[in-house]
Design a protein around this motif. Structure first.
Motif, mmCIF file in Angstrom:
data_model
loop_
_atom_site.group_PDB
_atom_site.id
_atom_site.type_symbol
_atom_site.label_atom_id
_atom_site.label_comp_id
_atom_site.label_asym_id
_atom_site.label_seq_id
_atom_site.Cartn_x
_atom_site.Cartn_y
_atom_site.Cartn_z
ATOM 1 N N ARG A 4 0.839 -1.197 0.000
ATOM 2 C CA ARG A 4 0.000 0.000 0.000
ATOM 3 C C ARG A 4 0.873 1.246 0.000
ATOM 4 O O ARG A 4 2.050 1.195 0.382
ATOM 5 C CB ARG A 4 -0.914 0.029 1.229
ATOM 6 C CG ARG A 4 -1.974 -1.069 1.262
ATOM 7 C CD ARG A 4 -2.824 -0.965 2.524
ATOM 8 N NE ARG A 4 -2.040 -1.247 3.717
ATOM 9 C CZ ARG A 4 -2.048 -0.509 4.824
ATOM 10 N NH1 ARG A 4 -2.777 0.597 4.875
ATOM 11 N NH2 ARG A 4 -1.316 -0.848 5.874
ATOM 12 N N MET A 5 0.299 2.348 -0.399
ATOM 13 C CA MET A 5 0.982 3.636 -0.331
ATOM 14 C C MET A 5 -0.030 4.715 0.005
ATOM 15 O O MET A 5 -1.238 4.545 -0.172
ATOM 16 C CB MET A 5 1.673 3.971 -1.648
ATOM 17 C CG MET A 5 0.761 4.088 -2.845
ATOM 18 S SD MET A 5 1.206 5.426 -4.005
ATOM 19 C CE MET A 5 0.667 6.884 -3.111
ATOM 20 N N PRO A 29 -4.959 7.465 -8.803
ATOM 21 C CA PRO A 29 -5.664 6.186 -8.950
ATOM 22 C C PRO A 29 -5.660 5.397 -7.641
ATOM 23 O O PRO A 29 -4.767 5.556 -6.804
ATOM 24 C CB PRO A 29 -4.861 5.467 -10.033
ATOM 25 C CG PRO A 29 -3.488 6.052 -9.917
ATOM 26 C CD PRO A 29 -3.667 7.480 -9.501
ATOM 27 N N CYS A 30 -6.645 4.546 -7.475
ATOM 28 C CA CYS A 30 -6.735 3.714 -6.272
ATOM 29 C C CYS A 30 -5.860 2.474 -6.376
ATOM 30 O O CYS A 30 -5.388 1.963 -5.357
ATOM 31 C CB CYS A 30 -8.184 3.307 -6.025
ATOM 32 S SG CYS A 30 -9.260 4.692 -5.620
ATOM 33 N N ASP A 31 -5.659 1.970 -7.583
ATOM 34 C CA ASP A 31 -4.832 0.788 -7.812
ATOM 35 C C ASP A 31 -3.684 1.153 -8.735
ATOM 36 O O ASP A 31 -3.901 1.730 -9.803
ATOM 37 C CB ASP A 31 -5.650 -0.346 -8.429
ATOM 38 C CG ASP A 31 -6.727 -0.854 -7.494
ATOM 39 O OD1 ASP A 31 -7.804 -1.224 -7.988
ATOM 40 O OD2 ASP A 31 -6.499 -0.883 -6.272
ATOM 41 N N LEU A 32 -2.473 0.805 -8.323
ATOM 42 C CA LEU A 32 -1.277 1.133 -9.103
ATOM 43 C C LEU A 32 -0.545 -0.162 -9.445
ATOM 44 O O LEU A 32 0.044 -0.798 -8.556
ATOM 45 C CB LEU A 32 -0.361 2.063 -8.307
ATOM 46 C CG LEU A 32 -0.913 3.471 -8.088
ATOM 47 C CD1 LEU A 32 -0.322 4.088 -6.839
ATOM 48 C CD2 LEU A 32 -0.609 4.344 -9.286
ATOM 49 N N VAL A 62 -0.364 -2.181 -6.075
ATOM 50 C CA VAL A 62 -0.281 -1.398 -4.842
ATOM 51 C C VAL A 62 -1.580 -0.608 -4.675
ATOM 52 O O VAL A 62 -2.010 0.084 -5.596
ATOM 53 C CB VAL A 62 0.930 -0.447 -4.873
ATOM 54 C CG1 VAL A 62 0.914 0.491 -3.672
ATOM 55 C CG2 VAL A 62 2.235 -1.240 -4.910
ATOM 56 N N LYS A 63 -2.188 -0.720 -3.507
ATOM 57 C CA LYS A 63 -3.379 0.044 -3.182
ATOM 58 C C LYS A 63 -2.967 1.425 -2.690
ATOM 59 O O LYS A 63 -2.029 1.554 -1.894
ATOM 60 C CB LYS A 63 -4.185 -0.661 -2.097
ATOM 61 C CG LYS A 63 -4.695 -2.047 -2.493
ATOM 62 C CD LYS A 63 -5.769 -1.949 -3.548
ATOM 63 C CE LYS A 63 -6.360 -3.311 -3.863
ATOM 64 N NZ LYS A 63 -7.412 -3.230 -4.920
ATOM 65 N N ALA A 64 -3.674 2.445 -3.149
ATOM 66 C CA ALA A 64 -3.303 3.826 -2.812
ATOM 67 C C ALA A 64 -4.389 4.491 -1.985
ATOM 68 O O ALA A 64 -5.587 4.292 -2.216
ATOM 69 C CB ALA A 64 -3.052 4.628 -4.080
ATOM 70 N N ALA A 65 -3.957 5.291 -1.013
ATOM 71 C CA ALA A 65 -4.848 6.136 -0.219
ATOM 72 C C ALA A 65 -4.428 7.580 -0.435
ATOM 73 O O ALA A 65 -3.232 7.893 -0.398
ATOM 74 C CB ALA A 65 -4.776 5.757 1.259
ATOM 75 N N TRP A 66 -5.412 8.465 -0.635
ATOM 76 C CA TRP A 66 -5.126 9.859 -0.953
ATOM 77 C C TRP A 66 -5.747 10.775 0.100
ATOM 78 O O TRP A 66 -6.885 10.571 0.507
ATOM 79 C CB TRP A 66 -5.664 10.205 -2.341
ATOM 80 C CG TRP A 66 -5.064 9.359 -3.405
ATOM 81 C CD1 TRP A 66 -5.591 8.243 -3.986
ATOM 82 C CD2 TRP A 66 -3.777 9.533 -4.007
ATOM 83 N NE1 TRP A 66 -4.732 7.705 -4.913
ATOM 84 C CE2 TRP A 66 -3.599 8.488 -4.947
ATOM 85 C CE3 TRP A 66 -2.762 10.467 -3.843
ATOM 86 C CZ2 TRP A 66 -2.449 8.357 -5.713
ATOM 87 C CZ3 TRP A 66 -1.615 10.339 -4.603
ATOM 88 C CH2 TRP A 66 -1.469 9.305 -5.531
ATOM 89 N N PHE A 67 -4.966 11.778 0.532
ATOM 90 C CA PHE A 67 -5.402 12.694 1.583
ATOM 91 C C PHE A 67 -5.443 14.114 1.042
ATOM 92 O O PHE A 67 -4.537 14.544 0.327
ATOM 93 C CB PHE A 67 -4.458 12.618 2.780
ATOM 94 C CG PHE A 67 -4.467 11.277 3.474
ATOM 95 C CD1 PHE A 67 -5.299 11.045 4.546
ATOM 96 C CD2 PHE A 67 -3.638 10.250 3.041
ATOM 97 C CE1 PHE A 67 -5.323 9.809 5.183
ATOM 98 C CE2 PHE A 67 -3.641 9.014 3.659
ATOM 99 C CZ PHE A 67 -4.487 8.790 4.738
ATOM 100 N N ALA A 68 -6.481 14.841 1.422
ATOM 101 C CA ALA A 68 -6.591 16.248 1.040
ATOM 102 C C ALA A 68 -6.049 17.167 2.126
ATOM 103 O O ALA A 68 -5.757 18.335 1.871
ATOM 104 C CB ALA A 68 -8.046 16.601 0.738
ATOM 105 N N SER A 69 -5.894 16.664 3.347
ATOM 106 C CA SER A 69 -5.366 17.463 4.462
ATOM 107 C C SER A 69 -4.783 16.504 5.488
ATOM 108 O O SER A 69 -5.038 15.290 5.471
ATOM 109 C CB SER A 69 -6.462 18.322 5.095
ATOM 110 O OG SER A 69 -7.495 17.501 5.623
ATOM 111 N N GLY A 70 -3.983 17.071 6.392
ATOM 112 C CA GLY A 70 -3.401 16.271 7.452
ATOM 113 C C GLY A 70 -2.287 15.342 7.014
ATOM 114 O O GLY A 70 -1.908 14.436 7.768
ATOM 115 N N PHE A 71 -1.759 15.561 5.816
ATOM 116 C CA PHE A 71 -0.683 14.725 5.304
ATOM 117 C C PHE A 71 0.312 15.645 4.607
ATOM 118 O O PHE A 71 -0.073 16.506 3.821
ATOM 119 C CB PHE A 71 -1.244 13.687 4.317
ATOM 120 C CG PHE A 71 -0.314 12.550 4.022
ATOM 121 C CD1 PHE A 71 -0.429 11.352 4.712
ATOM 122 C CD2 PHE A 71 0.674 12.660 3.052
ATOM 123 C CE1 PHE A 71 0.424 10.281 4.444
ATOM 124 C CE2 PHE A 71 1.531 11.615 2.786
ATOM 125 C CZ PHE A 71 1.403 10.415 3.476
#
Length: 209
Positions: free
Chosen positions: A74-75, A86-89, A96-105
């Protein structure tokens, strides 16, 4: 046995297309990691991708970790860091599963997760960074003595550039005046050139004359 059909001779073995397309490995990732014997800091190293296309760049990065620190599963990253999210890379051998943040990262960081092993936070050096600047950033991110976040490392580098530029402009102005570009004040006493100490937050202080 039936004779071969067609008007020409059968193809030779060397002329046949391969049963499976050859896979070419990506260019090695430009990566600098903190020594594993030291405790982790805000980042454990830096990655300098060649482009801002994560789909193209991630396979080389995960390949480096898969071979030495466990398969990356994961990333996570900031949504504004990359043009696409993308959610899947797909990478070499898995996805690799991806998580995306708009804030707090931290927007200048990428986080990799290896199943059952741990996680790694890396400074992402912008792709179009000059080589000397990228080298300083990567060395600083991998330095166990420094405890700066990814954004703090980039801010320190920007301050260093601003200070160097100010010193350079001052030197150019003094040279211009020495060559007759502007009259000196009659009352100003002559003095040797000043020595300016520039504090580099990433390395030891250095003097510029």
């Amino acid at each position: 046995m039936n004779p071969p059909t067609g008007t020409g001779p059968p193809p030779r073995a060397g002329d046949r297309a391969p049963a499976h397309p050859e896979r070419t490995s990506p260019r090695p990732a430009r990566l600098a990691l903190r020594p594993p014997t030291f405790p982790p800091g805000p980042v454990c190293g830096a990655w300098w991708p060649r482009t801002d296309d994560l789909m193209t760049e991630l396979p080389a990065l995960t390949e480096a970790f898969d071979a030495t620190r466990g398969r990356v599963s994961r990333m996570a990253s900031h949504r504004d860091t990359w043009p696409a999210a993308p959610c899947d890379l797909p990478v070499i051998g898995h996805t690799v599963k991806a998580a995306w943040f708009a804030s707090g990262f931290d927007p200048h960081m990428i986080r990799l997760f290896s199943y059952g092993v741990g996680r790694w936070d890396l400074l992402v050096v912008p792709p179009r960074t000059e080589t000397a600047t990228a080298a300083r950033l990567m060395a600083a991110a991998a330095d166990p003595a420094l405890h700066l976040t990814a954004s703090e490392l980039l801010a320190a580098e920007r301050r260093l550039h601003a200070e160097d530029e100010a010193v350079r402009e001052q030197g150019q102005m003094e040279q211009w005046e020495d060559e007759g570009g502007a009259p000196r004040r009659p009352s100003a006493p002559l003095s040797p050139p000043a020595t300016v100490t520039v504090r580099d937050p990433l390395f030891a202080s250095r003097q510029i004359r």
